[in-house]
Enzyme design. Structure first.
Site, short mmCIF file in Angstrom:
data_model
loop_
_atom_site.label_atom_id
_atom_site.label_comp_id
_atom_site.label_asym_id
_atom_site.label_seq_id
_atom_site.Cartn_x
_atom_site.Cartn_y
_atom_site.Cartn_z
N ARG A 1 0.83 -1.21 0.00
CA ARG A 1 0.00 0.00 0.00
C ARG A 1 0.86 1.26 0.00
NH1 ARG A 1 -2.86 -3.51 2.83
NH2 ARG A 1 -2.15 -2.97 4.92
N ARG B 1 20.90 -6.90 7.76
CA ARG B 1 20.22 -8.18 7.96
C ARG B 1 21.17 -9.23 8.54
NH1 ARG B 1 22.36 -8.62 3.01
NH2 ARG B 1 22.71 -10.68 2.13
#
Length: 156
Positions: free
Chosen positions: A35, A108
């Site tokens: 979105r 990460r």
């Protein structure tokens, strides 16, 4: 209080529920990123910010069956507590991995390495547990009993 054989698996069940919640949260993050960056389903590419969220989730999905299998085989064939501890720390590593990846690719790695070490620990528990049961069942030798005879400090 009455105890049932399945009761000893309450801890692995609890961390499994935590893992389910984590995967749901990661999936929700992908939806939110779709979105925010206007990436329509079924597209898997878009701005780098979206791709990082998508890849962090996808990588976590790829490791999910491996981690759950390790948790449950380690719990049944070795012991539920160390397997659950490894899996709980694995989930913390995955969270750290996901959050780091979303921020920047290089961030990460600490979470990835932590989760990988936990998967290695789970694998060792699985190998020891299954190996012991194979030798006991098919070879007629109880390695734990032999070890306890040689090292009395590890008696139950």
């Amino acid at each position: 209080m009455t105890s049932f054989p399945i009761d000893k698996y309450a801890l692995p069940a609890a961390v499994t529920v935590a893992g389910i919640h984590q995967m749901f949260t990661f999936a929700k993050s992908v939806g939110n990123a779709r979105r925010k960056y206007n990436v329509q389903v079924p597209e898997t590419t878009g701005p780098p910010e979206f791709v990082r969220v998508f890849r962090a989730h996808q990588n976590s999905l790829e490791f999910y069956p491996v981690s759950l299998t390790g948790l449950w085989i380690g719990s049944v064939f070795f012991h539920p507590v160390p397997a659950s501890v490894f899996y709980g720390v694995y989930l913390l590593g995955r969270k750290r991995y996901f959050e780091g990846y979303v921020e920047k690719e290089d961030k990460r790695l600490p979470g990835f390495y932590l989760s990988l070490r936990c998967l290695t620990g789970l694998s060792v528990l699985c190998l020891l547990g299954v190996g012991h049961k194979l030798v006991r069942y098919y070879g007629g030798v109880d390695l734990l009993t032999l070890l306890q005879e040689k090292l009395p400090m590890i008696k139950n």
